[in-house]
Design an enzyme around this catalytic site. Structure first.
Site, PDB file in Angstrom:
ATOM      1  CG  HIS A  69      52.759  67.207   7.909  1.00  0.00           C
ATOM      2  ND1 HIS A  69      53.554  66.088   7.795  1.00  0.00           N
ATOM      3  CD2 HIS A  69      52.750  67.771   6.676  1.00  0.00           C
ATOM      4  CE1 HIS A  69      54.021  65.995   6.562  1.00  0.00           C
ATOM      5  NE2 HIS A  69      53.541  67.002   5.864  1.00  0.00           N
TER       6      HIS A  69
ATOM      7  CE1 TYR B  22      39.780  66.570  16.954  1.00  0.00           C
ATOM      8  CE2 TYR B  22      39.065  68.856  16.770  1.00  0.00           C
ATOM      9  CZ  TYR B  22      38.795  67.538  17.077  1.00  0.00           C
ATOM     10  OH  TYR B  22      37.538  67.170  17.499  1.00  0.00           O
TER      11      TYR B  22
ATOM     12  CG  ASN C 249      35.205  70.398  17.778  1.00  0.00           C
ATOM     13  OD1 ASN C 249      36.001  70.791  18.633  1.00  0.00           O
ATOM     14  ND2 ASN C 249      34.740  69.165  17.770  1.00  0.00           N
TER      15      ASN C 249
END
Length: 229
Positions: free
Chosen positions: A124, A127, A147
């Site tokens: 859900h 990322y 990241n």
């Protein structure tokens, strides 16, 4: 120092029999060393897949015939999706992605340059970028991997084992999170660049995590990490 740093090695974090990336990972020491190699590995592996089991549904996009992929998902190559995996509505797979068997790639979840082992759930609004997710790991709703550092400097992996600290220069600008096998990440948590979580650890919801979290731990906050009883 090398003995201390062994806690963040592939050998300590992952069951390699639970991923098609085993031929890549078994040649390396640290999981983040795979990140620059994922794209080429997926391209070569895809060419070797059994055409009786996998459909190449678009250029360099191989999906096992047993997968359930909803029509509103977007999948770019190179990508491989293993048997029994479900890709739910609105998922965005941006390429350089290897997804294992019996996984869930959820609604509005985005993947980019990742290795996802078998039985992983990112179900859900997740990322996951420039990351490796171990067998049976699970990211709660809204949890993400961040990241790139805000100052755009190269990522280091830092940690402490029995009072001794380590600092490993990765040489990478993009580095999300390395989740060991059976890691549970609570809802709406942010795994900052350079996060490595040991096997069977739990991250409290709405956590901000950076660096090494020992295996078999409960992460409540950066100053309150306790061993599971």
């Amino acid at each position: 120092m090398e003995d201390i740093q062994s806690v963040v090695t592939i050998k300590e974090l992952y069951s390699l029999d639970q991923t098609m990336a085993k031929p890549l990972l078994e040649k390396l020491i640290y999981p983040w060393e795979a990140l620059p190699l994922i794209k080429d590995f997926v391209l070569e592996l895809g060419k070797s897949l059994d055409k009786d089991e996998y459909n190449e549904v678009d250029e360099h996009v191989w999906i096992h015939k047993s997968c359930k992929v909803y029509g509103t998902a977007t999948i770019l190559g190179p990508t491989i999706i293993g048997a029994g995996t479900e890709v739910r509505p609105g998922a965005f797979i941006r390429g350089s992605v290897l997804v294992g068997e019996n996984c869930v790639i959820g609604n509005s979840t985005e993947l980019k340059n990742v290795i996802i082992f078998n039985n992983v759930q990112v179900p859900h609004y997740n990322y996951v970028g420039d990351s490796v997710l171990g067998f049976k790991s699970h990211m709660g709703a809204g949890s993400i991997t961040s990241n790139v550092k805000s100052d755009k400097t190269l990522v280091h992996v830092k940690g402490n084992v029995d009072g001794q600290s380590f600092d490993i220069a990765t040489g990478l600008k993009k580095f999300g999170a390395m989740l060991g096998d059976n890691v549970e990440v609570g809802c709406n948590s942010v795994l900052n660049p350079g996060t490595v979580i040991g096997r069977f650890s739990n991250i409290y919801p709405v956590s901000r995590v950076r660096g090494y979290v020992p295996g078999g731990s409960i992460f409540k906050d950066k100053d309150n990490i306790v061993a599971k009883q």
